[in-house]
Design an enzyme around this catalytic site. Sequence first.
Site, mmCIF file in Angstrom:
data_model
loop_
_atom_site.group_PDB
_atom_site.id
_atom_site.type_symbol
_atom_site.label_atom_id
_atom_site.label_comp_id
_atom_site.label_asym_id
_atom_site.label_seq_id
_atom_site.Cartn_x
_atom_site.Cartn_y
_atom_site.Cartn_z
ATOM 1 N N LEU A 398 11.868 63.854 35.846
ATOM 2 C CA LEU A 398 12.581 62.976 34.863
ATOM 3 C C LEU A 398 11.557 61.717 34.573
ATOM 4 O O LEU A 398 11.328 61.186 35.751
ATOM 5 C CB LEU A 398 13.889 62.743 35.631
ATOM 6 C CG LEU A 398 14.990 63.754 35.836
ATOM 7 C CD1 LEU A 398 16.364 63.077 36.593
ATOM 8 C CD2 LEU A 398 15.566 63.945 34.373
ATOM 9 N N GLU A 399 11.126 61.798 33.451
ATOM 10 C CA GLU A 399 10.141 60.730 33.157
ATOM 11 C C GLU A 399 10.971 59.452 32.764
ATOM 12 O O GLU A 399 9.919 58.545 32.190
ATOM 13 C CB GLU A 399 9.196 61.439 32.262
ATOM 14 C CG GLU A 399 8.383 62.782 32.697
ATOM 15 C CD GLU A 399 7.236 63.326 31.881
ATOM 16 O OE1 GLU A 399 6.920 62.412 31.016
ATOM 17 O OE2 GLU A 399 6.899 64.347 31.907
ATOM 18 N N ASN A 400 11.903 59.344 32.614
ATOM 19 C CA ASN A 400 12.656 58.278 31.951
ATOM 20 C C ASN A 400 13.503 57.383 33.109
ATOM 21 O O ASN A 400 14.311 56.787 32.600
ATOM 22 C CB ASN A 400 13.374 58.488 30.768
ATOM 23 C CG ASN A 400 12.702 59.266 29.545
ATOM 24 O OD1 ASN A 400 11.833 58.613 28.884
ATOM 25 N ND2 ASN A 400 12.974 60.612 29.466
#
Length: 573
Positions: A398-400
Amino acid sequence: MPRTADVRPGRRRRRLTTLLAAVAAAVCAAGGTQAAAAPQADVNVARNAGYESGLSGWTCSNGSGTTVGSPVHSGASALKATPAGSDNAKCAQTVAVKPGATYRLSAYVQGSYVYLGASGTGTTDVSTWTTGGSSWQQLQTSFTTGPDTTSVTVYTHGWYGQGAYFADDISVFGPDGGGGTDPGPGIPAAPSGLTVGTVTASSVALSWNPVKDATGYTVYRDGAKAQSVSGTSATVTGLSPATAYRFQVAATNAAGESAKSAQVTATTAADSGSGGNPRVPKHAVTGYWQNFNNGAAVQKLSDVPDQYDIIAVAFAEATGTPGAVTFHLDSAGLNGYTVDQFKADIKAKQAAGKSVILSVGGEKGTVSVNDAASAANFADSLYALMREYGFNGVDIDLENGLNPTYMTQALRSLSQKAGSGLVLTMAPQTIDMQSTSGSYFKTALNVKDILTVVNMQYYNSGSMLGCDGKVYSQGSVDFLTALACIQLEGGLDPSQVGIGVPASTRGAGSGYVAPSVVNAALDCLTKGTGCGTFKPAKTYPALRGAMTWSTNWDATSGNAWSGAVGPHVHALP
């Protein structure tokens, strides 16, 4: 992970510029001066500072504010304010102050680009801000009132074009200006809902419901204090195998400690004598397999070389249900690859001793797990997909942003459903693992007892700090080793640390290194040889291995990455 070949780092890749040292100095100076001059104890002159009485005392621009029960920093409520159009969702309160006095202003905030400030001080108005994230952060600054100032406006606001922000526990700490303060909370109630989660031979995971006005919790084992935590979950470690233990938890705040919760009992597992998931080798190579066509070689799972021990299928997608995910094979984009073939290939890989897991997120992934309900949805939906396709586990990419409290709950719930065979990996960005105070790092440490490996993405980041406090440029042995050192010295076991790199120059926008550089970094960390200017203080022979984005880009380059790095990883001590 990028779904396109060329990746432009977005806002989440920016380095945060902090003023903590200056703020600390200002706070310290203000406290020292006030303590000497104040005739009575300082108070928090903000009213309804925790939004427990809704928006009483607060005014939010254009009706942008409301109160919510989750997420909260403490108590039962917090502010949620949503910018819209040209409105930045400013929520303000005018507080009574004394002239010529110093006040320390602080708040806990969550969300992107959140501001805290004070205006009308009669001297220099102040503000501070954070680029934010999905976990609570404390903003703090200080101000001095003018010789005739009797009231000051304090406020929070977001930023244009950004999503909603949250705020809680506002403090304007200094001399009472005549407006008084909220009465302090009494001793909190005893926690309810104490539940046993994952149990191993040496640890028991616990969780419970939040308690109003609690600022922390004390976990008791067999009547004795075991540990203190700030959240609503804990893992008690250092236990003996095949032994029954009794657990209780109490809530605490400045007024004291609550009565203990109802007791639960858990029996640790027998000691099997094996370490980690038996399916994953001591030194492993992880590769992401693309369920889409972005110009890299299109593959079936059966095409993935045997050098890969963990194959992460990219990606699960968010659904309309908060926290829930789903997966659909892109048969059209994969030249007619059918679901039945896909499932059969998963079984074949597993029969060959490989693990096939489902990756959640990626560069464009927007899965949000920020409360108990979405955590349950996340675990339930992933477990359903594991049973449907036969996946061995999950990868968190999860890059957000993620919420460590509720992601921990979700992963522990999934572990409890899947059992000890769960393969759990993570692929945070470099910025996410710079400090143990970061949300991703916190999550990894929270689930350390069930975590297989963290394969940090050593690319698309620019220069970053190493564990020695020096700045290193990506694309070098020093960058790989000095940043891995942060995780190795920050609490992760060496077997839970892997080096994640692009398989080719087309696999990511920046940060590609030749396979020989990856191998040199592995040797430096495990054997103390092949290092650059940075050399770790000790070696980590149990280092798990390496990861690449992606098996498809590797195939596009003739499997040069796995052909060079794979044998090297498997030959590590």
